[in-house]
Every structure is written in C-alpha cells, then in structure tokens.
Write a protein that holds these residues in place. Structure first.
Motif, PDB file in Angstrom:
ATOM      1  N   GLY A   3      71.849  64.336  19.286  1.00  0.00           N
ATOM      2  CA  GLY A   3      70.755  64.979  20.002  1.00  0.00           C
ATOM      3  C   GLY A   3      71.246  65.997  20.998  1.00  0.00           C
ATOM      4  N   SER A   4      70.432  67.031  21.234  1.00  0.00           N
ATOM      5  CA  SER A   4      70.726  68.051  22.247  1.00  0.00           C
ATOM      6  C   SER A   4      69.453  68.390  22.993  1.00  0.00           C
ATOM      7  CB  SER A   4      71.285  69.326  21.607  1.00  0.00           C
ATOM      8  OG  SER A   4      72.592  69.141  21.133  1.00  0.00           O
ATOM      9  N   ILE A   5      69.579  68.513  24.306  1.00  0.00           N
ATOM     10  CA  ILE A   5      68.490  68.999  25.165  1.00  0.00           C
ATOM     11  C   ILE A   5      68.926  70.352  25.705  1.00  0.00           C
ATOM     12  CG2 ILE A   5      67.225  68.630  27.306  1.00  0.00           C
ATOM     13  CD1 ILE A   5      67.479  65.615  26.802  1.00  0.00           C
ATOM     14  N   VAL A   6      68.137  71.389  25.398  1.00  0.00           N
ATOM     15  CA  VAL A   6      68.519  72.766  25.724  1.00  0.00           C
ATOM     16  C   VAL A   6      67.449  73.356  26.646  1.00  0.00           C
ATOM     17  CG1 VAL A   6      69.122  75.022  24.798  1.00  0.00           C
ATOM     18  CG2 VAL A   6      69.632  72.959  23.471  1.00  0.00           C
ATOM     19  N   LEU A   7      67.763  73.481  27.925  1.00  0.00           N
ATOM     20  CA  LEU A   7      66.831  74.004  28.926  1.00  0.00           C
ATOM     21  C   LEU A   7      67.195  75.450  29.236  1.00  0.00           C
ATOM     22  CD1 LEU A   7      67.216  70.825  31.075  1.00  0.00           C
ATOM     23  CD2 LEU A   7      65.017  71.511  30.111  1.00  0.00           C
ATOM     24  N   GLU A   8      66.368  76.378  28.781  1.00  0.00           N
ATOM     25  CA  GLU A   8      66.606  77.812  28.960  1.00  0.00           C
ATOM     26  C   GLU A   8      68.017  78.208  28.508  1.00  0.00           C
ATOM     27  OE1 GLU A   8      63.915  80.063  31.901  1.00  0.00           O
ATOM     28  OE2 GLU A   8      65.038  78.640  33.128  1.00  0.00           O
ATOM     29  N   GLY A   9      68.467  77.587  27.427  1.00  0.00           N
ATOM     30  CA  GLY A   9      69.747  77.951  26.843  1.00  0.00           C
ATOM     31  C   GLY A   9      69.561  79.024  25.787  1.00  0.00           C
ATOM     32  N   TYR A  10      70.602  79.290  25.027  1.00  0.00           N
ATOM     33  CA  TYR A  10      70.550  80.333  24.002  1.00  0.00           C
ATOM     34  C   TYR A  10      71.450  79.904  22.853  1.00  0.00           C
ATOM     35  CZ  TYR A  10      74.236  81.536  27.382  1.00  0.00           C
ATOM     36  OH  TYR A  10      75.280  81.479  28.269  1.00  0.00           O
ATOM     37  N   PHE A  11      71.432  80.655  21.761  1.00  0.00           N
ATOM     38  CA  PHE A  11      72.064  80.183  20.537  1.00  0.00           C
ATOM     39  C   PHE A  11      73.103  81.156  19.981  1.00  0.00           C
ATOM     40  CE2 PHE A  11      68.313  77.711  21.131  1.00  0.00           C
ATOM     41  CZ  PHE A  11      68.638  76.451  20.638  1.00  0.00           C
ATOM     42  N   ARG A  12      73.490  82.117  20.784  1.00  0.00           N
ATOM     43  CA  ARG A  12      74.674  82.940  20.526  1.00  0.00           C
ATOM     44  C   ARG A  12      75.394  83.096  21.857  1.00  0.00           C
ATOM     45  NH1 ARG A  12      70.879  86.272  17.523  1.00  0.00           N
ATOM     46  NH2 ARG A  12      71.167  85.960  15.272  1.00  0.00           N
ATOM     47  N   PRO A  13      76.737  83.094  21.870  1.00  0.00           N
ATOM     48  CA  PRO A  13      77.449  83.180  23.151  1.00  0.00           C
ATOM     49  C   PRO A  13      77.153  84.489  23.874  1.00  0.00           C
ATOM     50  CG  PRO A  13      78.959  83.446  21.294  1.00  0.00           C
ATOM     51  CD  PRO A  13      77.650  83.013  20.715  1.00  0.00           C
ATOM     52  N   ASP A  14      77.073  84.403  25.189  1.00  0.00           N
ATOM     53  CA  ASP A  14      76.754  85.557  26.026  1.00  0.00           C
ATOM     54  C   ASP A  14      77.934  85.806  26.968  1.00  0.00           C
ATOM     55  OD1 ASP A  14      75.019  87.600  27.114  1.00  0.00           O
ATOM     56  OD2 ASP A  14      74.741  86.290  28.851  1.00  0.00           O
ATOM     57  N   PHE A  15      78.997  86.421  26.433  1.00  0.00           N
ATOM     58  CA  PHE A  15      80.203  86.646  27.219  1.00  0.00           C
ATOM     59  C   PHE A  15      79.998  87.757  28.251  1.00  0.00           C
ATOM     60  CE2 PHE A  15      81.947  84.916  23.217  1.00  0.00           C
ATOM     61  CZ  PHE A  15      82.675  83.855  23.738  1.00  0.00           C
ATOM     62  N   SER A  16      80.737  87.656  29.346  1.00  0.00           N
ATOM     63  CA  SER A  16      80.728  88.706  30.351  1.00  0.00           C
ATOM     64  C   SER A  16      81.678  89.820  29.926  1.00  0.00           C
ATOM     65  CB  SER A  16      81.157  88.149  31.709  1.00  0.00           C
ATOM     66  OG  SER A  16      82.514  87.734  31.659  1.00  0.00           O
ATOM     67  N   ARG A  17      81.623  90.930  30.633  1.00  0.00           N
ATOM     68  CA  ARG A  17      82.539  92.037  30.339  1.00  0.00           C
ATOM     69  C   ARG A  17      83.980  91.672  30.661  1.00  0.00           C
ATOM     70  NH1 ARG A  17      79.197  97.231  32.894  1.00  0.00           N
ATOM     71  NH2 ARG A  17      77.359  97.062  31.521  1.00  0.00           N
ATOM     72  N   ALA A  18      84.159  90.753  31.587  1.00  0.00           N
ATOM     73  CA  ALA A  18      85.513  90.395  32.018  1.00  0.00           C
ATOM     74  C   ALA A  18      86.238  89.516  31.010  1.00  0.00           C
ATOM     75  CB  ALA A  18      85.457  89.687  33.376  1.00  0.00           C
ATOM     76  N   TYR A  19      85.486  88.819  30.151  1.00  0.00           N
ATOM     77  CA  TYR A  19      86.133  87.893  29.215  1.00  0.00           C
ATOM     78  C   TYR A  19      85.297  87.796  27.945  1.00  0.00           C
ATOM     79  CZ  TYR A  19      88.126  83.585  27.272  1.00  0.00           C
ATOM     80  OH  TYR A  19      88.716  82.651  26.444  1.00  0.00           O
TER      81      TYR A  19
END
Length: 375
Positions: free
Chosen positions: A268-284
């Motif tokens: 099971g997973s509980i996803v609260l305002e999550g997303y389903f593709r990684p959202d990397f920053s510009r730094a990494y």
C-alpha cells in the motif's frame, strides 16, 4: 493579475525600486521637517513591505504554496472522491515478483531499545547495501513489548523537502491521529518508521539511486536497508500486506515510487500531494532524459504498461501544477490488479494546510484496506 503570474513580481520589483530611489534622493522635498520625516518614514515602510512581498511571491512561485488569490484568501475548495482500477482485494491477493522481506533473518532476541519505555525511538542507521547513514525515528504503538509474541504492521512515513522526520510529530501530529484511530478500533496498532529520506539531507535526490557509483543510493536505502533494519530491530510482520509507504509532496513521490517499483515489500501507498515522475532541481539531476533509468522512474509509464499489484490512496488539488498532472495520468491508466482511491480538490496550493485534514482519512482507509492494518 494572477497570484503566480510573473507580472506580479515585476510590479513589486518596480515599486521597490521607486521607493528606494525616492528614499535615497530625499523626495519629495519640503521646507517642513515634520512633513519630510513622515515622507521618509512612509517610503521606508513601503520599501520594506514591498521587499517582503516580493520575497514571498518569489517563494510562492517556486513552491506553489498558494495557486490563486482565492486560495490565499481562504476560499473553500470542493472535493471529489473516486475509485479506479481493481478492487483492494485484487491488489493485496495478487502474486508479486521479488523476494519481499521473507528472506530477512530475524535475530532470536531483538536489540534493546535505546530509550526504554519511550514511544519515540531515535537511531542513526547505516544501510548495508546503500551505505547511506541517516537518522531514523520510530514511533511505537501503545504497550509495545519487544519480548512479547505480538508483531505489528509497519508504516514507513516519508517527509517533504525541505523537511525532517521530526515534522511528522511537530507539524502533522501523526502520533495523535494514530492513537485516536487505534483507540476507536479503526486501525490496528502499528509501528511507524520515519527515515531521513534524502542523503545528504540538503540534496533533493528524489529518492532515486544515482546511476554513477559515487552517487547516493536513496532508493536502495528506503526499499531495502530501512525495511531490513526494521525487521531485525522491532517486533514487526514481514508480509507485504502489513507494510505501507506514506508521504507528502517530495515524500509522496517517494511513497508512490516505493509502492509501484517494490510491491513485494509494500502492498500500500498513501500519496498526499505527491507526483509520479521525479522532479529534480537544477542543482542535481542524475538521470539522463530518455535513458533506461528515466523510463524506470516514470511511474506513469509503468502503470500504463504493467500496473503493479498495489493499493493506493492519492490526494491532489486540480490547481496544483506539481501534483495533479501526473496524478490524473495515473488515475486514467490504473487497472487491475492496481487499486487506486483518490481525493481531488477543485483548488488549493501545495502546502501542509491543504493535505493535513486528509491524514486521518488516509490512515482510516489503510485500516480498512490492507489486512495487516485491520483492527
């Protein structure tokens, strides 16, 4: 002018510059000292307030705390709930690939607790496979006794970014919510494991394993090291139907990723305002676009091609450009044996106040859905 419009920053910037110039040049000039003092004081006040508003608007643009003026002013948001995919029974009874936690060798005598008698235990843990060293907090159920035969289900709770494990107690009060649900027989007593999910803590790793040997292996830390450590230190169940990942925002992505990529560990997973593709920053950004690694971390692609046997509870706001687009895609493609219960808000930004009221709802769902968490 929209709250998240770039024009708002332009206007605030112009006002700040004008106020600064007037203050430096001493305009408007007058022979009356008291009037000049009032003018200078007013300009200084306008400059200070404008700079503060500019900083707030810039942060809001980056993190989407508020997505509209109505959201900022506290207008109510309508909520819609739905279920897609298969049934929860299909998700938990389906066959899964992978070893799960069954092969983990449990010691005949569990290690003593570092803070005997306390419900919150604190550890520094080094992962045997990831070599990550980070803090792990563990919240124990009422009456927990490591010497007793009773074994408990496990919630792995994952924080946001910036964030820390302590936030689950100081901001989300998961301890109070769980205790209330257990006391009213809506959920079985559970062990909550709250690891530092990004290593190093200042880096937005998106919980992935960096392809290079020198990069952090945070997925391995969360999917293998922390569960194995938990089983060898606490009286917990090892069946996947007694393990769930839970997270919000960045942690919501990680909870979704753990469930979809490791259903042999987490049912099971509980996803609260999550997303389903990684959202990397510009730094990494360790993942090359179009690579096998990128495809492997595209959870929408996985769900569309081969839905995993997992039960998920997801919550997002339709006006949240970070969480909603990929959430909507997953809801569109989910089919058996994957089971998804969703709560969608018409409006609302990306902040704790939006998802906080749904923590109890999501945990109640967990107690009704996964066998290990049923009272």
């Amino acid at each position: 002018m929209e709250l998240t419009s770039g024009w708002l920053l332009v206007v605030l910037g112009v006002v700040a510059v004008v106020a600064f110039v007037l203050l430096v040049l001493g305009y408007p000039r007058t022979r009356r000292r008291w009037l000049g003092g009032v003018s200078r004081g007013s300009e200084a006040l306008v400059l200070t307030l404008t700079v503060l508003l500019f900083a707030g608007a810039a942060l809001n643009d980056q993190y989407l705390f508020y997505v509209s003026w109505s959201d900022l002013l506290g207008s109510g948001a309508s909520v819609s709930a739905a279920h897609v995919g298969g049934t929860a029974r299909q998700a938990v009874e389906a066959k899964v690939k992978g070893p799960g936690l069954g092969p983990v060798q449990v010691p005949p005598v569990l290690p003593p607790l570092p803070q005997p008698g306390q419900r919150i235990q604190r550890y520094m843990v080094t992962g045997a496979r990831s070599h990550v060293t980070a803090e792990v907090l563990v919240y124990l159920p009422p009456g927990y006794d490591p010497k007793a035969a009773k074994k408990y289900p496990v919630i792995m709770a994952l924080h946001g970014l910036p964030g820390h494990p302590e936030g689950y107690f100081t901001g989300l009060h998961i301890d109070q919510t769980l205790d209330a649900l257990v006391a009213t027989h809506q959920m079985a007593p559970s062990v909550v494991v709250i690891p530092q999910i990004n290593s190093p803590s200042s880096l937005d790793t998106e919980c992935v394993d960096a392809p290079t040997a020198a990069g952090p292996k945070d997925e391995t830390w969360l999917a293998h090291d922390v569960p194995t450590w938990t089983v060898t230190h606490f009286a917990v169940q090892t069946a996947r139907t007694s393990w769930a990942a839970m997270g919000f925002s960045f942690g919501g992505w990680c909870a979704a990723m753990l469930g979809i990529r490791h259903p042999d560990v987490f049912a099971g997973s509980i996803v609260l305002e999550g997303y389903f593709r990684p959202d990397f920053s510009r730094a990494y950004d360790p993942i090359t676009a179009g690579s096998a690694a990128a495809r492997g971390y595209d959870l929408v692609r996985i769900v569309r091609a081969d839905p995993p046997p997992i039960a998920m509870w997801v919550m997002a706001s339709r006006s949240d450009s970070l969480s909603y687009p990929t959430t909507a895609e997953v809801l569109r493609y989910a089919r058996p044996p994957m089971s998804v219960t969703s709560v969608l808000l018409k409006t609302g930004g990306h902040r704790v106040a939006i998802f906080l009221p749904f923590i109890r709802t999501s945990l109640t769902w967990l107690g009704q859905t996964l066998p290990g968490f049923r009272p």
